[in-house]
Design a protein around this motif. Structure first.
Motif, short mmCIF file in Angstrom:
data_model
loop_
_atom_site.label_atom_id
_atom_site.label_comp_id
_atom_site.label_asym_id
_atom_site.label_seq_id
_atom_site.Cartn_x
_atom_site.Cartn_y
_atom_site.Cartn_z
N SER A 361 -7.33 3.31 -4.08
CA SER A 361 -6.44 3.19 -5.24
C SER A 361 -5.03 2.80 -4.82
O SER A 361 -4.33 2.11 -5.56
CB SER A 361 -6.40 4.52 -6.01
OG SER A 361 -7.67 4.85 -6.50
N GLU A 362 -4.62 3.25 -3.64
CA GLU A 362 -3.30 2.88 -3.14
C GLU A 362 -3.17 1.37 -2.99
O GLU A 362 -2.12 0.79 -3.27
CB GLU A 362 -3.06 3.55 -1.79
CG GLU A 362 -1.71 3.25 -1.16
CD GLU A 362 -1.58 3.76 0.26
OE1 GLU A 362 -0.46 4.08 0.67
OE2 GLU A 362 -2.61 3.82 0.96
N LEU A 363 -4.25 0.71 -2.58
CA LEU A 363 -4.23 -0.73 -2.35
C LEU A 363 -4.45 -1.53 -3.64
O LEU A 363 -4.09 -2.70 -3.71
CB LEU A 363 -5.31 -1.11 -1.33
CG LEU A 363 -5.19 -0.45 0.05
CD1 LEU A 363 -6.38 -0.81 0.92
CD2 LEU A 363 -3.89 -0.84 0.72
N MET A 364 -5.06 -0.91 -4.64
CA MET A 364 -5.37 -1.62 -5.88
C MET A 364 -4.13 -1.80 -6.75
O MET A 364 -3.32 -0.89 -6.89
CB MET A 364 -6.44 -0.84 -6.64
CG MET A 364 -6.97 -1.54 -7.88
SD MET A 364 -8.25 -0.56 -8.73
CE MET A 364 -9.57 -0.65 -7.52
N LEU A 365 -3.98 -3.00 -7.31
CA LEU A 365 -2.86 -3.32 -8.21
C LEU A 365 -1.49 -3.10 -7.56
O LEU A 365 -0.52 -2.74 -8.22
CB LEU A 365 -2.97 -2.50 -9.51
CG LEU A 365 -4.17 -2.83 -10.40
CD1 LEU A 365 -4.24 -1.86 -11.57
CD2 LEU A 365 -4.08 -4.26 -10.90
N GLY A 366 -1.42 -3.31 -6.27
CA GLY A 366 -0.14 -3.24 -5.56
C GLY A 366 0.08 -1.92 -4.86
O GLY A 366 -0.13 -0.85 -5.44
N THR A 367 0.49 -1.99 -3.60
CA THR A 367 0.79 -0.78 -2.84
C THR A 367 2.13 -0.20 -3.27
O THR A 367 2.91 -0.84 -3.98
CB THR A 367 0.83 -1.08 -1.34
OG1 THR A 367 1.94 -1.97 -1.08
CG2 THR A 367 -0.46 -1.74 -0.87
N ALA A 368 2.41 1.01 -2.79
CA ALA A 368 3.69 1.65 -3.10
C ALA A 368 4.85 0.81 -2.60
O ALA A 368 5.86 0.65 -3.29
CB ALA A 368 3.72 3.05 -2.49
#
Length: 391
Positions: A361-368
């Motif tokens: 989820s961290e990698l999905m739709l842009g990382t932090a």
């Protein structure tokens, strides 16, 4: 802006939590995640037929609940807590907004099908790039319709969805320009799909290859004008994903604390050790900060969904929520593994499932980091604009 749930919103949240606690158990998740579809059909039918949660944002005149993103975020939080294996995120948080925000008559029949429980997926990623820049599939108008060609990667539930919303661009365009959205039956001629196993076994991704001639009415709205719609859809999906991450961060903290109360070392529960207390306190703080960011983003998303005054703040609010929730979810999962000791990595405990979901989820739709860069650019552009106006 009201940051407290109304009685109705709290009821929806509690209903979702109660249902998922009973039906999305560890055993149910483990059984569903090893199947190719990634979910149990009877579980999905319960979500749709018994709770009607798939119709939260669908308009009342079409048979939906006519609610907004605060309610959707309340449900997604519980989906994250219980690692729900269902095509909910792909259908309700990605495909439905793409269809609804297209604001065209062609979308209505597809929304009717989704209302009846049909699953859907949004495909746009052809290369590693932010938002609309990731669209590499192309389309060309022909006398008989639209010729669409492309290879879509990392499509959530793309291999099993019954309806596909495909993003493609006119050759030679970039960014948000020249993009169209096409709604098609997943079994249409010229479409091939396959499951792509990944780190996170609880959320299945697929690859879709398209070389097909689509009917004229497959295009949602005016051809080449859907770039801004896709951009907003991805921002709304980012808020929903952040809510799921926040729910996972809460649950993994609860699991870790529960375990440390039971695990005895040196004749005392390890929860009594100061180092463990510090870890638990840090996990709680990260979760509460993430919750604040997520609930604020939910209010902004609701405004954007209804065309309210705060709609322009959606890119900033989504970036804030995703950056905080990504950090909270992944770091809490890592801390939980440590608090479990060696057994945290074993198959018998659920912590490793949350850890994998957190990383994916961290990698999905842009990382932090990418979302913080977005925030920096938004703030710097605003400052430069204000300085130019003053000078």
């Amino acid at each position: 802006m009201e940051f407290r749930f109304t009685d109705e919103q709290q009821m929806i949240r509690e209903t979702a939590a109660s249902f998922l606690a009973d039906c999305s158990t560890s055993a149910a998740v483990r059984e569903a995640m090893v199947s190719e579809s990634g979910y149990d059909l009877s579980f999905w039918r319960q979500i749709c037929d018994d709770l009607y949660l798939h119709a939260i944002t669908l308009p009342e005149e079409q048979g939906g609940m006519g609610l907004g993103y605060v309610e959707l975020v309340a449900v997604m939080e519980q989906m994250g807590r219980y690692l729900a294996c269902a095509p909910y995120f792909s259908t309700v948080c990605q495909a439905v907004p793409a269809l609804q925000l297209s604001a065209c008559s062609q979308a209505s029949p597809w929304l009717d099908k989704i209302l009846g429980g049909t699953t859907a997926a949004l495909a746009w990623i052809g290369q590693e790039a932010p938002a609309c820049e990731a669209v590499t599939a192309t389309f060309e108008a022909t006398p008989n319709g639209y010729r669409l060609q492309g290879d879509y990667q990392l499509v959530v539930d793309g291999h099993s969805a019954e309806i596909l919303v495909l993003a493609a661009r006119q050759p030679g365009t970039s960014g948000t320009s020249g993009i169209s959205l096409f709604a098609v039956d997943a079994t249409a001629e010229g479409i091939s799909r396959q499951w792509t196993p990944t780190l996170d076994q609880t959320r299945h991704l697929g690859r879709i290859q398209v070389d097909s001639l689509l009917a004229v009415d497959a295009c949602l709205g005016e051809a080449g004008q859907a770039g801004p719609v896709l951009e907003q859809v991805l921002q709304l999906a980012t808020v929903a994903l952040a809510a799921e991450q926040m729910g996972s961060a809460q649950q993994v903290k609860d699991l870790a604390v529960e375990y440390t109360r039971e695990r005895v070392q040196f004749n005392r529960p390890i929860a009594s050790f100061q180092a463990i207390k510090h870890k638990a306190a840090d996990m709680m703080l990260r979760t509460e900060v993430a919750r604040s960011a997520c609930y604020y983003a939910a209010c902004v998303a609701d405004e954007a969904w209804r065309g309210g005054a705060l709609a322009a703040e959606l890119p900033e609010a989504a970036a804030i929520a995703k950056s905080y929730c990504s950090d909270a979810c992944f770091r809490n999962a890592g801390e939980a593994l440590q608090m479990h000791g060696g057994v945290g990595f074993t198959w018998e405990y659920d912590v490793h499932l949350y850890f994998k979901r957190a990383k994916a989820s961290e990698l999905m739709l842009g990382t932090a980091s990418e979302h913080r860069e977005t925030l920096a650019s938004l703030l710097l552009d605003t400052d430069q604009t204000e300085e130019g106006a003053l000078s």
